[in-house]
Design a protein around this motif. Structure first.
Motif, mmCIF file in Angstrom:
data_model
loop_
_atom_site.group_PDB
_atom_site.id
_atom_site.type_symbol
_atom_site.label_atom_id
_atom_site.label_comp_id
_atom_site.label_asym_id
_atom_site.label_seq_id
_atom_site.Cartn_x
_atom_site.Cartn_y
_atom_site.Cartn_z
ATOM 1 N N VAL A 201 0.855 -1.136 0.077
ATOM 2 C CA VAL A 201 -0.042 -0.243 0.202
ATOM 3 C C VAL A 201 1.074 1.259 0.359
ATOM 4 O O VAL A 201 0.490 1.857 -1.003
ATOM 5 N N MET A 202 2.431 1.175 0.604
ATOM 6 C CA MET A 202 2.823 2.503 0.769
ATOM 7 C C MET A 202 3.615 2.413 -0.474
ATOM 8 O O MET A 202 4.249 4.131 -1.132
ATOM 9 N N ILE A 203 4.090 1.313 -0.603
ATOM 10 C CA ILE A 203 5.134 2.041 -2.214
ATOM 11 C C ILE A 203 4.036 2.544 -3.549
ATOM 12 O O ILE A 203 4.465 2.733 -4.270
ATOM 13 N N ALA A 204 2.623 1.996 -3.186
ATOM 14 C CA ALA A 204 1.383 1.960 -3.961
ATOM 15 C C ALA A 204 1.520 4.208 -4.473
ATOM 16 O O ALA A 204 1.892 4.582 -4.702
ATOM 17 N N LEU A 205 1.875 4.655 -2.898
ATOM 18 C CA LEU A 205 1.036 5.932 -3.089
ATOM 19 C C LEU A 205 2.252 6.404 -2.355
ATOM 20 O O LEU A 205 1.872 7.609 -3.538
ATOM 21 N N SER A 206 3.538 6.082 -2.875
ATOM 22 C CA SER A 206 4.380 6.667 -2.683
ATOM 23 C C SER A 206 4.803 6.754 -4.025
ATOM 24 O O SER A 206 4.700 8.176 -4.819
ATOM 25 N N MET A 207 4.636 6.165 -5.337
ATOM 26 C CA MET A 207 4.970 5.741 -6.328
ATOM 27 C C MET A 207 3.312 6.631 -7.316
ATOM 28 O O MET A 207 4.056 7.847 -8.256
ATOM 29 N N ALA A 208 2.643 6.934 -6.247
ATOM 30 C CA ALA A 208 1.094 8.014 -7.553
ATOM 31 C C ALA A 208 1.761 9.587 -6.347
ATOM 32 O O ALA A 208 1.851 9.764 -7.586
ATOM 33 N N VAL A 209 2.647 9.585 -5.241
ATOM 34 C CA VAL A 209 2.935 11.017 -5.305
ATOM 35 C C VAL A 209 4.255 11.416 -6.044
ATOM 36 O O VAL A 209 4.605 12.730 -6.683
ATOM 37 N N VAL A 210 4.904 10.581 -6.094
ATOM 38 C CA VAL A 210 6.155 11.024 -6.945
ATOM 39 C C VAL A 210 5.427 11.069 -8.407
ATOM 40 O O VAL A 210 6.100 11.676 -9.169
ATOM 41 N N PHE A 211 5.316 10.431 -8.942
ATOM 42 C CA PHE A 211 4.869 10.616 -10.368
ATOM 43 C C PHE A 211 4.017 11.979 -10.596
ATOM 44 O O PHE A 211 4.108 12.689 -11.519
ATOM 45 N N LEU A 212 3.175 12.163 -9.642
ATOM 46 C CA LEU A 212 2.732 13.454 -9.178
ATOM 47 C C LEU A 212 3.218 14.439 -9.156
ATOM 48 O O LEU A 212 3.091 15.783 -9.506
ATOM 49 N N SER A 213 3.668 14.293 -8.621
ATOM 50 C CA SER A 213 5.275 15.378 -7.855
ATOM 51 C C SER A 213 5.722 15.694 -9.570
ATOM 52 O O SER A 213 6.151 16.704 -9.577
ATOM 53 N N SER A 214 6.576 15.336 -10.472
ATOM 54 C CA SER A 214 7.035 14.645 -11.381
ATOM 55 C C SER A 214 6.500 16.033 -12.412
ATOM 56 O O SER A 214 7.015 15.968 -12.969
ATOM 57 N N ARG A 215 5.355 15.148 -12.596
ATOM 58 C CA ARG A 215 4.363 15.817 -13.367
ATOM 59 C C ARG A 215 4.055 16.976 -13.612
ATOM 60 O O ARG A 215 3.988 17.886 -14.347
ATOM 61 N N LEU A 216 3.792 17.348 -12.187
ATOM 62 C CA LEU A 216 3.738 19.048 -11.867
ATOM 63 C C LEU A 216 4.699 19.686 -11.751
ATOM 64 O O LEU A 216 5.042 20.771 -12.637
ATOM 65 N N THR A 217 5.925 19.535 -11.441
ATOM 66 C CA THR A 217 7.215 20.134 -11.936
ATOM 67 C C THR A 217 7.552 19.933 -13.203
ATOM 68 O O THR A 217 8.933 21.197 -13.755
ATOM 69 N N THR A 218 7.996 18.944 -14.007
ATOM 70 C CA THR A 218 8.392 19.409 -15.074
ATOM 71 C C THR A 218 6.593 19.893 -16.257
ATOM 72 O O THR A 218 7.646 20.776 -17.074
ATOM 73 N N GLN A 219 6.175 20.064 -16.065
ATOM 74 C CA GLN A 219 4.997 20.952 -16.889
ATOM 75 C C GLN A 219 5.240 22.699 -16.413
ATOM 76 O O GLN A 219 4.948 23.227 -16.467
ATOM 77 N N GLY A 220 5.409 22.710 -15.033
ATOM 78 C CA GLY A 220 5.561 24.207 -14.400
ATOM 79 C C GLY A 220 6.853 24.170 -14.708
ATOM 80 O O GLY A 220 7.252 25.832 -15.508
ATOM 81 N N GLY A 221 8.111 23.361 -15.226
ATOM 82 C CA GLY A 221 9.210 23.888 -15.497
ATOM 83 C C GLY A 221 9.128 24.823 -17.422
ATOM 84 O O GLY A 221 9.508 25.261 -17.968
ATOM 85 N N SER A 222 8.416 23.789 -18.063
ATOM 86 C CA SER A 222 8.096 23.959 -19.698
ATOM 87 C C SER A 222 7.027 25.704 -19.133
ATOM 88 O O SER A 222 7.509 25.596 -20.292
#
Length: 223
Positions: A201-222
């Motif tokens: 459960v914690m790995i799944a939640l952590s992967m979702a968080v990392v993916f979402l954070s990466s998407r936000l920072t990448t889109q923000g940078g672009s």
């Protein structure tokens, strides 16, 4: 799945969410102050903000016990307000999680605020907008992805908090046993299947968080 198995999952999500509701606005305000103002002792305030991130979580929890426990200087006042002690309650878990999540919120938000065009803010002020309205109509829309990334990272940190929670809230089954605490207890007792459930459960939640954070920072940078 039985209620005993799912209780730590629901508690952890509630604790992390409420902790972010506390650390989010506070972290945004601190990030704005640290980024936009210069005052004596600013570097000391910055170091104090970062302290929960670099200290062992157990030390943070022990400091909370000393300051806010029943025999601490603020303990009686808190007990009179709440009608009972703060220590060894879900509220204690929320406070511990919010404190350790706050530095991530501040440090993720500061670069986003620094990237806001200052000339747009100055133009808005010359048009008669108050500083509060300038922030919400100009500053925040530019920095919103960085703020969102900070909230996501703060949520992840709060969700995985262990040491400070154990010291200040304790591991009381059905009351304060968050997922990290329940995982440790399951491992200690040899309940491998139960421990594996919380790991997944914690790995799944952590992967979702990392993916979402990466998407936000990448889109923000672009942008």
């Amino acid at each position: 799945m039985n209620e005993t198995l799912l209780f730590p999952v629901g508690l952890s999500l509630r604790v992390a969410l409420i902790a972010v509701l506390i650390a989010g606005p506070l972290g945004l305000g601190l990030a704005w102050v640290q980024q936009r103002t210069r005052y004596p002792g600013r570097s000391w305030v910055d170091a104090l903000i970062m302290l929960p991130l670099v200290l062992p979580p157990s030390v943070v929890g022990y400091v909370l016990v000393l300051g806010l426990g029943r025999s601490g200087p603020l303990g009686p006042a808190i007990e009179s307000v709440l009608g009972g002690p703060l220590i060894f309650t879900p509220s204690a878990a929320v406070l511990a999680a919010a404190i350790v999540a706050l530095p991530l919120m501040v440090k993720a938000t500061e670069p986003a605020l620094a990237a806001v065009p200052r000339d747009e803010e100055e133009v808005a002020m010359t048009l008669g907008l108050s500083p509060w309205r300038v922030f919400w109509r100009v500053t925040f829309p530019h920095a919103r992805r960085g703020v969102a990334a900070g909230l996501v990272l703060a949520f992840a940190r709060a969700l995985g908090e262990f040491g400070a929670t154990l010291m200040f809230a304790g591991n009381i089954p059905g009351h304060t046993n968050t997922m990290p605490l329940e995982l440790y207890a399951a491992y200690q007792s040899g309940a491998d299947e139960r421990a594996l459930f919380y790991v997944v459960v914690m790995i799944a939640l952590s992967m979702a968080v990392v993916f979402l954070s990466s998407r936000l920072t990448t889109q923000g940078g672009s942008r």
